[in-house]
Design a protein around this motif. Structure first.
Motif, short mmCIF file in Angstrom:
data_model
loop_
_atom_site.label_atom_id
_atom_site.label_comp_id
_atom_site.label_asym_id
_atom_site.label_seq_id
_atom_site.Cartn_x
_atom_site.Cartn_y
_atom_site.Cartn_z
N GLU A 134 0.81 -1.20 0.05
CA GLU A 134 0.13 0.04 0.08
C GLU A 134 0.88 1.21 0.14
OE1 GLU A 134 -2.54 -0.23 3.27
OE2 GLU A 134 -3.98 -1.77 2.38
N GLN A 135 0.69 2.04 -0.86
CA GLN A 135 1.40 3.34 -1.00
C GLN A 135 0.27 4.76 -0.68
OE1 GLN A 135 4.57 3.39 -1.61
NE2 GLN A 135 4.66 1.14 -2.00
N MET A 136 0.65 5.30 0.53
CA MET A 136 -0.19 6.16 0.76
C MET A 136 0.50 7.54 0.46
SD MET A 136 -2.57 8.25 2.16
CE MET A 136 -3.64 6.89 3.18
N LEU A 137 -0.28 8.45 -0.29
CA LEU A 137 0.46 9.68 -0.83
C LEU A 137 -0.31 10.82 -0.45
CD1 LEU A 137 1.97 7.83 -2.80
CD2 LEU A 137 2.12 9.83 -4.31
N LEU A 138 -0.04 11.78 0.22
CA LEU A 138 -0.63 13.02 0.71
C LEU A 138 -0.94 13.86 -0.41
CD1 LEU A 138 1.47 13.68 3.85
CD2 LEU A 138 -0.68 12.26 3.70
N PRO A 139 -1.57 14.84 -0.29
CA PRO A 139 -2.04 15.83 -1.59
C PRO A 139 -0.71 16.52 -1.91
CG PRO A 139 -3.66 16.11 0.50
CD PRO A 139 -2.47 15.03 0.87
#
Length: 177
Positions: A134-139
């Motif tokens: 899982e890759q979480m990218l912030l705005p």
């Protein structure tokens, strides 16, 4: 008209119920079993996870192309640093992909990969990879995603792959809920 006894009818119901349960279990287990099969054989372009270092680097070169795709529901930009590299078979190499969240909200994505031609998948060994994580990218966040790999020298001994001069490593990013 055929008539069945109570014992015969209950046996048929039991058999059919058991058959339905068995089919559901097989359907549920088919994806993990297929993944295990693909990882063991390289079928469908599935690469292997490297377990040790290669010691026999050859002088034969192979061109590795890098492809980056993204599903439309994920508002990210995703690309590779370079279109291709030429490496010696057996030599570990490092390539970079970049992902950028173009939206104003944090988004979760996951990349899947394959190797083309599929017959080369069993010789493509990943040492480190961002796939299936899982890759979480912030705005508006942009991240580098390295992949370390090598091509197993036994690719030159396989009649179906010994004449390959190029391989494509392809990643596709999907949005996770």
């Amino acid at each position: 008209m055929l008539s069945f006894g109570k014992r015969s009818e209950s046996s048929i119901v039991f058999f059919l119920t058991s058959l339905v349960i068995l089919m559901l279990c097989l359907a549920y287990a088919s994806v993990p079993l297929y993944n295990i099969f693909c990882k063991a054989t390289g079928y469908g372009g599935t690469t292997k996870k490297a377990t040790g270092a290669i010691t026999n680097i050859t002088s034969q070169k192979i061109r590795v192309y890098f492809n980056a795709d993204i599903m439309p529901e994920l508002p990210w930009k995703f690309n590779s640093e370079t279109n291709y590299i030429d490496i010696n078979i057996g030599e570990q190499s490092l390539a970079f992909y970049y992902a950028e969240n173009l939206s104003n909200q944090p988004l979760l994505g996951m990349a899947v990969y394959n190797v083309i031609p599929f017959k080369a998948g069993k010789y493509f060994n990943k040492v480190a990879c961002f796939c299936f994580e899982e890759q979480m990218l912030l705005p508006k966040q942009k991240v580098a995603m390295p992949v370390a790999f090598y091509i197993d020298p036994s690719i030159m001994l396989d009649d179906s792959t010994k004449d390959l001069s190029e391989i494509t490593l392809s990643y596709t990013f999907f949005k996770l809920k």
